[in-house]
Design a protein around this motif. Sequence first.
Motif, PDB file in Angstrom:
ATOM      1  N   SER A  11       0.833  -1.192   0.000  1.00 25.60           N
ATOM      2  CA  SER A  11       0.000   0.000   0.000  1.00 25.60           C
ATOM      3  C   SER A  11       0.870   1.246   0.000  1.00 25.60           C
ATOM      4  O   SER A  11       1.865   1.317   0.708  1.00 25.60           O
ATOM      5  CB  SER A  11      -0.898  -0.008   1.235  1.00 25.60           C
ATOM      6  OG  SER A  11      -1.643   1.184   1.313  1.00 25.60           O
ATOM      7  N   VAL A  12       0.484   2.229  -0.801  1.00 20.92           N
ATOM      8  CA  VAL A  12       1.244   3.476  -0.875  1.00 20.92           C
ATOM      9  C   VAL A  12       0.451   4.629  -0.268  1.00 20.92           C
ATOM     10  O   VAL A  12       0.912   5.303   0.635  1.00 20.92           O
ATOM     11  CB  VAL A  12       1.653   3.785  -2.326  1.00 20.92           C
ATOM     12  CG1 VAL A  12       2.351   5.135  -2.419  1.00 20.92           C
ATOM     13  CG2 VAL A  12       2.542   2.680  -2.874  1.00 20.92           C
ATOM     14  N   ALA A  13      -0.763   4.867  -0.766  1.00 18.29           N
ATOM     15  CA  ALA A  13      -1.570   5.978  -0.260  1.00 18.29           C
ATOM     16  C   ALA A  13      -3.018   5.767  -0.685  1.00 18.29           C
ATOM     17  O   ALA A  13      -3.303   5.097  -1.681  1.00 18.29           O
ATOM     18  CB  ALA A  13      -1.055   7.309  -0.795  1.00 18.29           C
ATOM     19  N   VAL A 114      -2.252  11.954  -8.627  1.00 17.96           N
ATOM     20  CA  VAL A 114      -1.010  12.721  -8.718  1.00 17.96           C
ATOM     21  C   VAL A 114      -0.707  13.404  -7.385  1.00 17.96           C
ATOM     22  O   VAL A 114       0.444  13.418  -6.924  1.00 17.96           O
ATOM     23  CB  VAL A 114      -1.074  13.741  -9.872  1.00 17.96           C
ATOM     24  CG1 VAL A 114       0.084  14.736  -9.796  1.00 17.96           C
ATOM     25  CG2 VAL A 114      -1.058  13.018 -11.217  1.00 17.96           C
ATOM     26  N   ARG A 115      -1.720  13.969  -6.738  1.00 17.18           N
ATOM     27  CA  ARG A 115      -1.496  14.597  -5.433  1.00 17.18           C
ATOM     28  C   ARG A 115      -1.030  13.570  -4.402  1.00 17.18           C
ATOM     29  O   ARG A 115      -0.083  13.810  -3.649  1.00 17.18           O
ATOM     30  CB  ARG A 115      -2.781  15.288  -4.956  1.00 17.18           C
ATOM     31  CG  ARG A 115      -3.059  16.626  -5.613  1.00 17.18           C
ATOM     32  CD  ARG A 115      -4.135  17.392  -4.877  1.00 17.18           C
ATOM     33  NE  ARG A 115      -5.433  16.729  -4.957  1.00 17.18           N
ATOM     34  CZ  ARG A 115      -6.323  16.951  -5.909  1.00 17.18           C
ATOM     35  NH1 ARG A 115      -6.067  17.838  -6.856  1.00 17.18           N
ATOM     36  NH2 ARG A 115      -7.473  16.319  -5.919  1.00 17.18           N
ATOM     37  N   LEU A 116      -1.691  12.419  -4.364  1.00 13.66           N
ATOM     38  CA  LEU A 116      -1.319  11.387  -3.399  1.00 13.66           C
ATOM     39  C   LEU A 116       0.118  10.914  -3.622  1.00 13.66           C
ATOM     40  O   LEU A 116       0.899  10.776  -2.673  1.00 13.66           O
ATOM     41  CB  LEU A 116      -2.273  10.196  -3.518  1.00 13.66           C
ATOM     42  CG  LEU A 116      -3.692  10.371  -2.979  1.00 13.66           C
ATOM     43  CD1 LEU A 116      -4.560   9.187  -3.408  1.00 13.66           C
ATOM     44  CD2 LEU A 116      -3.690  10.502  -1.463  1.00 13.66           C
ATOM     45  N   PHE A 117       0.459  10.655  -4.877  1.00 13.70           N
ATOM     46  CA  PHE A 117       1.784  10.118  -5.169  1.00 13.70           C
ATOM     47  C   PHE A 117       2.862  11.172  -4.956  1.00 13.70           C
ATOM     48  O   PHE A 117       3.944  10.879  -4.439  1.00 13.70           O
ATOM     49  CB  PHE A 117       1.822   9.574  -6.587  1.00 13.70           C
ATOM     50  CG  PHE A 117       2.955   8.625  -6.857  1.00 13.70           C
ATOM     51  CD1 PHE A 117       3.303   7.642  -5.952  1.00 13.70           C
ATOM     52  CD2 PHE A 117       3.660   8.693  -8.056  1.00 13.70           C
ATOM     53  CE1 PHE A 117       4.335   6.752  -6.203  1.00 13.70           C
ATOM     54  CE2 PHE A 117       4.699   7.804  -8.321  1.00 13.70           C
ATOM     55  CZ  PHE A 117       5.035   6.843  -7.397  1.00 13.70           C
ATOM     56  N   SER A 118       2.571  12.421  -5.324  1.00 16.48           N
ATOM     57  CA  SER A 118       3.530  13.505  -5.092  1.00 16.48           C
ATOM     58  C   SER A 118       3.807  13.655  -3.602  1.00 16.48           C
ATOM     59  O   SER A 118       4.964  13.756  -3.169  1.00 16.48           O
ATOM     60  CB  SER A 118       2.989  14.827  -5.644  1.00 16.48           C
ATOM     61  OG  SER A 118       2.789  14.756  -7.039  1.00 16.48           O
ATOM     62  N   ASP A 119       2.746  13.676  -2.803  1.00 14.82           N
ATOM     63  CA  ASP A 119       2.913  13.794  -1.356  1.00 14.82           C
ATOM     64  C   ASP A 119       3.715  12.621  -0.808  1.00 14.82           C
ATOM     65  O   ASP A 119       4.592  12.793   0.050  1.00 14.82           O
ATOM     66  CB  ASP A 119       1.553  13.857  -0.663  1.00 14.82           C
ATOM     67  CG  ASP A 119       0.828  15.173  -0.885  1.00 14.82           C
ATOM     68  OD1 ASP A 119       1.464  16.137  -1.356  1.00 14.82           O
ATOM     69  OD2 ASP A 119      -0.383  15.226  -0.587  1.00 14.82           O
ATOM     70  N   TYR A 120       3.417  11.438  -1.300  1.00 14.28           N
ATOM     71  CA  TYR A 120       4.116  10.249  -0.813  1.00 14.28           C
ATOM     72  C   TYR A 120       5.610  10.320  -1.128  1.00 14.28           C
ATOM     73  O   TYR A 120       6.453  10.023  -0.275  1.00 14.28           O
ATOM     74  CB  TYR A 120       3.508   8.994  -1.424  1.00 14.28           C
ATOM     75  CG  TYR A 120       4.208   7.742  -0.945  1.00 14.28           C
ATOM     76  CD1 TYR A 120       3.945   7.220   0.306  1.00 14.28           C
ATOM     77  CD2 TYR A 120       5.170   7.120  -1.735  1.00 14.28           C
ATOM     78  CE1 TYR A 120       4.602   6.101   0.764  1.00 14.28           C
ATOM     79  CE2 TYR A 120       5.839   6.002  -1.276  1.00 14.28           C
ATOM     80  CZ  TYR A 120       5.550   5.488  -0.029  1.00 14.28           C
ATOM     81  OH  TYR A 120       6.225   4.394   0.429  1.00 14.28           O
ATOM     82  N   LEU A 121       5.941  10.721  -2.345  1.00  9.59           N
ATOM     83  CA  LEU A 121       7.353  10.784  -2.724  1.00  9.59           C
ATOM     84  C   LEU A 121       8.101  11.838  -1.912  1.00  9.59           C
ATOM     85  O   LEU A 121       9.207  11.585  -1.423  1.00  9.59           O
ATOM     86  CB  LEU A 121       7.487  11.067  -4.223  1.00  9.59           C
ATOM     87  CG  LEU A 121       7.050   9.928  -5.158  1.00  9.59           C
ATOM     88  CD1 LEU A 121       7.065  10.406  -6.603  1.00  9.59           C
ATOM     89  CD2 LEU A 121       7.931   8.704  -4.987  1.00  9.59           C
ATOM     90  N   PHE A 122       7.519  13.011  -1.750  1.00 11.19           N
ATOM     91  CA  PHE A 122       8.181  14.037  -0.946  1.00 11.19           C
ATOM     92  C   PHE A 122       8.336  13.586   0.505  1.00 11.19           C
ATOM     93  O   PHE A 122       9.349  13.858   1.150  1.00 11.19           O
ATOM     94  CB  PHE A 122       7.394  15.351  -0.993  1.00 11.19           C
ATOM     95  CG  PHE A 122       7.694  16.207  -2.187  1.00 11.19           C
ATOM     96  CD1 PHE A 122       8.982  16.646  -2.444  1.00 11.19           C
ATOM     97  CD2 PHE A 122       6.686  16.596  -3.056  1.00 11.19           C
ATOM     98  CE1 PHE A 122       9.272  17.444  -3.542  1.00 11.19           C
ATOM     99  CE2 PHE A 122       6.962  17.395  -4.160  1.00 11.19           C
ATOM    100  CZ  PHE A 122       8.249  17.821  -4.405  1.00 11.19           C
ATOM    101  N   ASP A 123       7.346  12.903   1.025  1.00  3.65           N
ATOM    102  CA  ASP A 123       7.388  12.470   2.420  1.00  3.65           C
ATOM    103  C   ASP A 123       8.367  11.331   2.635  1.00  3.65           C
ATOM    104  O   ASP A 123       8.960  11.210   3.704  1.00  3.65           O
ATOM    105  CB  ASP A 123       5.979  12.038   2.843  1.00  3.65           C
ATOM    106  CG  ASP A 123       5.819  11.946   4.346  1.00  3.65           C
ATOM    107  OD1 ASP A 123       6.435  12.763   5.060  1.00  3.65           O
ATOM    108  OD2 ASP A 123       5.085  11.052   4.811  1.00  3.65           O
TER     109      ASP A 123
END
Length: 199
Positions: A11-13, A114-123
């Motif tokens: 699970s990612v987000a 895109v928002r979920l994945f962007s947030d996940y990568l930055f975090d």
Amino acid sequence: MSDHSLRRAGSVASGDHVAIRLIKAADLPQIAGFPFTASIIEPLSDLHALTRAFESTGLWAETSGAVAIVDAQSERLLGTLQFYRSAPCIHGFELGYIIHDAADRGKGMASEAVRLFSDYLFDSLPDFYRLQLIIEAWNVPSWKLAERCGFVREGLLRSAGFGTGDPADCFIYCRTRKDWHEARHSPVSMGGAPKTPNP
């Protein structure tokens, strides 16, 4: 975020309408119909080649990877997202995304993904400082999506489009780590331990 910890967790987000998870073997026949959406360096539109890549890496590594976009309720596969190094000398990644079925487009699913994945990568990846999208100038829905997701247009790349013939001009959009932290009302982080996804 190690590739091994993520591959165990899966699970990612998750958001209101879509969720992001690792790609599963059952997803491959559908994904094979959309070249260059699981890897930017090869089309993987042949199911056998895609299966070999999946069995080798799970389509995830330290500096590149692909994930599935699924319906948050039914878990139906909607499309894919991928990230990869934008250039060796740039501290950042480029994103690509697709919603497979035209009937699912225009409903905000790609924006949320895109928002979920962007947030996940930055975090989860503390040592990079920008995400970028390169979007053909004619693709108004995609560059409007980028702007809704907090990406800022930085300029025009002439004749940079993907494909045969005369390449289209492209807009380059970027979201920096500073942009991300300002949106979350928290101070800028200059590093730290990667976050392991929750199972």
